[in-house]
Motif scaffolding. Sequence first.
Motif, short mmCIF file in Angstrom:
data_model
loop_
_atom_site.label_atom_id
_atom_site.label_comp_id
_atom_site.label_asym_id
_atom_site.label_seq_id
_atom_site.Cartn_x
_atom_site.Cartn_y
_atom_site.Cartn_z
N PRO A 1 -28.03 -30.27 137.30
CA PRO A 1 -28.45 -31.39 136.45
C PRO A 1 -28.22 -31.15 134.96
CG PRO A 1 -30.09 -30.97 138.15
CD PRO A 1 -29.10 -29.85 138.24
N ARG B 1 -28.50 -43.00 131.84
CA ARG B 1 -27.32 -42.23 132.24
C ARG B 1 -26.04 -42.81 131.65
NH1 ARG B 1 -26.54 -38.55 132.74
NH2 ARG B 1 -25.27 -38.18 134.59
N GLU C 1 -25.53 -34.21 139.03
CA GLU C 1 -26.96 -34.50 138.90
C GLU C 1 -27.76 -33.82 140.00
OE1 GLU C 1 -28.18 -38.53 137.98
OE2 GLU C 1 -26.11 -39.04 137.50
#
Length: 317
Positions: free
Chosen positions: A63, A217, A59
């Motif tokens: 990303p 997520r 991330e």
Amino acid sequence: MTAYAIDVGLPLADGAVITVGTFDGVHRGHQDVLATLVRHAEARGLPSVVITFDPHPLEVVNPAAAPPLLTLTEEKLAIFAQTGVSYVAVVPFTPALAALEAEQFVDEVLLGRFSMRELLVGHDHGFGRGRMGDIEVLRQLGRSRSFQVTVLPPVHAPDGHAISSTAIRRSVAGGDLARAALGLGRPYSISGTVERGDQRGRTIGYPTLNLSPPSPRKLLPPDGVYAVRVQLPEGQFGGMLNLGPRPTVGDHQRRIETHVFDAGADWYGARVRLDFIARLRGTRPFAGLEALKTQLAEDEMQARLILATAQPTPSLS
């Protein structure tokens, strides 16, 4: 160290046996590392320490390539708590930390902050900038800095394939919960807080426990109806879960609603865990509430039959 300062606060003056990793899923391969970590630490009379990261390193460094997560940090900590490790350090993964060379990471973090005496890693481990700290680099650093490096082989599923977080993600995303459970060593699960719904289920005899939406997520299985085990404050119960919209009543929002078998209480605000046992069917509209109610009765019968032969899962919440 200021940009990536790690406040350890652990009694590690005499050293520690350490493992480092993302540990997404804390799957059977990870569990093998953790069990070995505990054994080695006990043999040395030292604490065992797991160092993991939040957010997932990708991330920060890439990303676009960051995968959805099998376990959010709180879920990982609940699983770690069952393994017997002495401490878990959740290290903020920042651009400054990502920029450290492997040698810097060992010297400033593992040795400087955690007093490492032994490092346990999986066979494919790598850390430091660009993951340049591979096994050979670690062994060279261990020889020059007097710490032991123990490398563990991969763990394989019964079908012979090596267990990995990537493979388990594919299974969950494809709805193959049985294969995911083989890799995880437990059913795939989601955790959350019970929130108030519209109480529509009560009107047709199927009240539901409504879970707050998890982090975006978090990886979710495909929409559908599932047989689940529900970990509640009162214990473990069976249930059936609808993941997705409710097209029969014109609700197209993705929801997580569970009808709990043989239990009823005011669980609003409670933290619960849902273990996915089997997928019963996809989400589809029905001609009306009576047709939906008839289908739910069939779903319940099928779910109860599946759960009667499924292994209960341990409480991790």
